[in-house]
Design an enzyme around this catalytic site. Structure first.
Site, PDB file in Angstrom:
ATOM      1  N   ALA A 142       0.840  -1.203   0.000  1.00 31.75           N
ATOM      2  CA  ALA A 142       0.000   0.000   0.000  1.00 31.75           C
ATOM      3  C   ALA A 142       0.873   1.250   0.000  1.00 31.75           C
ATOM      4  O   ALA A 142       2.018   1.239   0.476  1.00 31.75           O
ATOM      5  CB  ALA A 142      -0.917  -0.004   1.226  1.00 31.75           C
ATOM      6  N   ARG A 144       0.961   3.819   1.704  1.00 32.22           N
ATOM      7  CA  ARG A 144       1.411   4.361   2.990  1.00 32.22           C
ATOM      8  C   ARG A 144       2.624   3.630   3.542  1.00 32.22           C
ATOM      9  O   ARG A 144       3.219   4.058   4.531  1.00 32.22           O
ATOM     10  CB  ARG A 144       0.261   4.317   4.000  1.00 32.22           C
ATOM     11  CG  ARG A 144      -0.279   2.918   4.279  1.00 32.22           C
ATOM     12  CD  ARG A 144      -1.516   2.982   5.174  1.00 32.22           C
ATOM     13  NE  ARG A 144      -2.075   1.666   5.421  1.00 32.22           N
ATOM     14  CZ  ARG A 144      -2.950   1.057   4.629  1.00 32.22           C
ATOM     15  NH1 ARG A 144      -3.333   1.649   3.505  1.00 32.22           N
ATOM     16  NH2 ARG A 144      -3.434  -0.125   4.939  1.00 32.22           N
ATOM     17  N   TYR A 145       2.983   2.486   2.912  1.00 35.42           N
ATOM     18  CA  TYR A 145       4.094   1.689   3.417  1.00 35.42           C
ATOM     19  C   TYR A 145       5.370   1.825   2.578  1.00 35.42           C
ATOM     20  O   TYR A 145       6.422   1.354   3.007  1.00 35.42           O
ATOM     21  CB  TYR A 145       3.711   0.208   3.480  1.00 35.42           C
ATOM     22  CG  TYR A 145       2.556  -0.089   4.403  1.00 35.42           C
ATOM     23  CD1 TYR A 145       2.579   0.325   5.734  1.00 35.42           C
ATOM     24  CD2 TYR A 145       1.435  -0.774   3.944  1.00 35.42           C
ATOM     25  CE1 TYR A 145       1.512   0.055   6.579  1.00 35.42           C
ATOM     26  CE2 TYR A 145       0.368  -1.043   4.782  1.00 35.42           C
ATOM     27  CZ  TYR A 145       0.405  -0.622   6.101  1.00 35.42           C
ATOM     28  OH  TYR A 145      -0.635  -0.881   6.936  1.00 35.42           O
ATOM     29  N   ILE A 146       5.290   2.380   1.409  1.00 37.58           N
ATOM     30  CA  ILE A 146       6.462   2.449   0.528  1.00 37.58           C
ATOM     31  C   ILE A 146       6.869   3.900   0.324  1.00 37.58           C
ATOM     32  O   ILE A 146       6.051   4.814   0.480  1.00 37.58           O
ATOM     33  CB  ILE A 146       6.194   1.756  -0.827  1.00 37.58           C
ATOM     34  CG1 ILE A 146       4.973   2.370  -1.512  1.00 37.58           C
ATOM     35  CG2 ILE A 146       6.018   0.270  -0.635  1.00 37.58           C
ATOM     36  CD1 ILE A 146       4.673   1.760  -2.868  1.00 37.58           C
TER      37      ILE A 146
END
Length: 692
Positions: A142, A144-146
């Site tokens: 997602a 928001r994680y990368i």
């Protein structure tokens, strides 16, 4: 009359008067009908205009890349947004997406997908985190994680605010680039694919180093040769690439190697495929009986490794060819280079795109040098002006002046003797800048440092002017530096080779048996209670000849009708229809003469009847056989005649080797006009004795 309110539909509140009693409609007049037709025509025109507007928007603003920078609008906006946020550190992709929404009016999902695809090309974006795997097809984590930031390459070749044309964003609150000033053939390096309204684009990726070499070759008036290079490696046959023009195509193959006697390993993928989709195609071909394998293992991580285990006794070469024929291990990729130029879609070749990118880079470098020269000359002008203003103590002359106009006039008069030293006229703005110099700076003025600064500026001006005068040489140096700085690790991945198309019938596994009921005329692999003919596969064609001399070729199936009283049935080699030669004896009509013909079938159309006789009713095949055209030996037969008064000769011998081989429509040679009792094939010993 009561007033009724309709339910809220699509956020529009519609109110109308609802009659309490039904109202009878008045009959339509001629004027009403004419007005209705006029309104309909008006609506047709509106829909036509709307459709054209929509189609133009999709083509120009969404699906097709621009020739200037090789980017689609969403990609351009992502890169511009990342440049706004650039501070050398990684940014959350979710933050980049949010910032890009200032420029792109189509939502966060489309921006996120485009950014992941752009990052996976590993050229413009420096990625951190799980960005998915292009080899296995695994999706990215997602947003928001990368995290991401612009690569050093992107910062060097993509951006320059001084040479960028700016437009207002869709809401008018911000400025976005019309196209980015990319100094590199980015579109050919990354490739592109898009589907618009009535228009599509497919540009294959090319090798980074080869593109730079091609740009240098064009600048040297040479003709470069461009062929695609795919990030997944593999093997490619570019003989039909046609320089990337419409209709061109490239055949791509996976790289397959034999590890052990019964083990094949796929180590590189064909372009556009993942390990998951490739394994699915292999399993599907195995289930359909086209290939025969034991199992497949996927050991792919950072490199591809698909292990294909074969049954005992399998020929690895044959199985490899079958993988190319029946699975996605071999594909044909078409190309269609369509780009936007001058606000219109145009179709180009790869060489055209490279030429456009080279000229665009050359013009951008010229513009940058001109801007740099102007800035250096302006800096030299003010530095020289400042030196004279301080060293000649012109600033002291303004101490007794009482008005601002008098101050400006005094400075202008003080500079008068030195104006001939300058390359341009000294303006009032120049004087105002001199008057803004603080007294602290004047007191610490160092003439030596000022002279060194002016001397350095003069050297820079001379170098810049030299580069402008030798622009082509400077552009070649630019491309050479790019190659030296970023070319490491970007060598060609796809091997170029020439390979012929694998004929499916040559490598398919014969895992079925062909059965026949000659009397009733049925044949197929599902008739297991009838006479077995030979092994076959479900891709084979069947050739059948009945007693009336009708030949028919049809695709093998579970059960099909070929005509009653079959006298010959076999597998038909469509790739080489003349691989077998036939020997036939037949009667022409009910009471006509007996003829012998020596022939090959030639090409045939499926499910169409062909006459091997002259087509007279009552014709009958008395004997038929076949032998391999290459290395085979034709038959010899003895024709026994029916006894008849005054008939002295009761038999005729026919040696087919003495008859010329002709096509299937040839009538043949007359052997006898007497009635025939039977036709018997002569043994080899009898043939040799008769010949002796």
């Amino acid at each position: 009359m009561p007033r009724k309110k309709t339910p809220n539909t699509d956020n529009f509140d519609l109110e109308f008067d609802q009659p309490s009693e039904p109202v009878e409609a008045a009959p339509m007049t001629t004027e009403d009908i004419f007005a209705l037709k006029t309104d309909t025509g008006h609506v047709d025109e509106m829909f036509s205009d709307w459709f054209l507007d929509y189609a133009s928007y999709v083509i120009l603003e969404r699906a097709v890349p621009h020739a200037n920078d090789g980017l689609k609008p969403v990609q351009r906006r992502i890169l511009h947004s990342m440049r706004e946020l650039e501070d050398g550190r990684y940014n959350k992709v979710a933050n980049v997406i949010g910032n890009t929404m200032k420029y792109h009016p189509h939502g966060d999902a489309s921006i996120g997908d485009a950014m992941v695809q752009l990052g996976q090309k590993d050229l413009l974006i420096d990625m951190q985190g799980n960005w998915g795997n292009t080899l296995t097809g695994d999706s990215a984590a997602a947003a928001r994680y990368i995290e991401a930031r612009l690569s050093k390459f992107a910062l060097d070749v993509v951006f320059n605010p001084k040479t960028t044309n700016w437009l207002a964003s869709y809401d008018g609150r911000n400025k976005e680039p019309d196209t980015l000033p990319v100094k590199f053939p980015l579109l050919l390096a990354q490739g592109a694919e898009g589907i618009a309204v009535g228009l599509s684009c497919k540009i294959l990726p090319h090798n980074f180093i080869e593109l730079l070499d091609g740009c240098i070759a064009l600048l040297r008036k040479e003709t470069p040769e461009l062929v695609p290079d795919f990030p997944t490696g593999g093997i490619a046959d570019v003989s039909e690439y046609n320089n990337g023009k419409r209709g061109g195509r490239v055949k791509v193959r996976a790289r397959i190697e034999a590890r052990k006697k019964n083990l094949l390993a796929i180590t590189e993928l064909p372009f556009g495929k993942t390990t998951t989709s490739l394994i699915d195609s292999i399993i599907s071909a195995n289930e359909k009986g086209k290939i025969k394998i034991q199992r497949v293992e996927d050991n792919t991580a950072d490199v591809v490794e698909i292990l294909v285990y074969l049954p005992a006794g399998s020929d690895p070469f044959v199985v490899e060819q079958a993988l190319y024929a029946f699975t996605d291990c071999e594909l044909s990729v078409s190309t269609n280079i369509c780009v936007i130029e001058n606000e219109k879609p145009h179709f180009f070749s790869a060489a055209d795109l490279l030429y456009l990118a080279t000229e665009k880079t050359r013009n951008l470098l010229k513009l940058e040098l001109e801007i740099q020269l102007s800035e250096l000359e302006e800096k030299w002008h003010f530095s020289s002006l400042e030196k004279i203003f301080i060293e000649k103590r012109i600033y002291r002359r303004i101490e007794e002046e009482e008005t601002w106009e008098a101050v400006i006039h005094t400075v202008d008069v003080g500079l008068e003797p030195y104006k001939k030293l300058f390359k341009r006229e000294i303006t009032q703005d120049d004087i105002l800048r001199l008057l803004e110099i603080k007294i602290k700076r004047i007191s610490k003025f160092d003439s030596f440092r000022a002279n060194e600064l002016i001397k350095g500026l003069e050297e820079d001006i001379e170098t810049t002017q030299k580069n402008l005068n030798h622009l082509t040489k400077y552009t070649i140096k630019w491309f050479s530096e790019l190659k030296k700085k970023y070319g490491a690790g970007r060598e060609r991945k796809t091997e170029l080779a020439s390979f012929q198309k694998v004929v499916a019938q040559d490598v398919v596994i014969a895992n079925e048996t062909l059965y026949v009921d000659k009397k009733e005329g049925f044949a197929g692999y599902g008739m297991k209670k009838d006479e077995a003919v030979c092994k076959c596969s479900n891709l084979d064609d069947v050739i059948a000849i009945n007693q009336e001399g009708k030949l028919i070729v049809s695709k093998v199936s579970e059960k099909a009708f070929f005509g009653k009283n079959l006298v010959h049935i076999d597998i038909f080699n469509r790739a080489d229809p003349n691989s077998l030669t036939y020997c036939m004896v037949y009667r022409d009509g009910k009471s006509g003469p007996t003829l012998a013909k020596h022939f090959t079938t030639g090409g045939v159309t499926r499910d169409r009847e062909y006459d091997l006789t002259k087509g007279k009713p009552g014709s009958r095949v008395l004997y038929i056989s076949c032998y391999p055209t290459e290395g085979g030996e034709p038959d010899a037969v003895k024709i026994n005649l029916k006894p008849a008064p005054r008939l002295r000769k009761t038999e005729e011998e026919v040696f087919f080797k003495d008859l010329a081989v002709r096509g299937r429509s040839a009538g043949g040679n007359i052997i006898t006009k007497n009635p025939v009792r039977n036709v018997v094939r002569m043994t080899k010993a009898a043939r040799e004795g008769a010949a002796g």
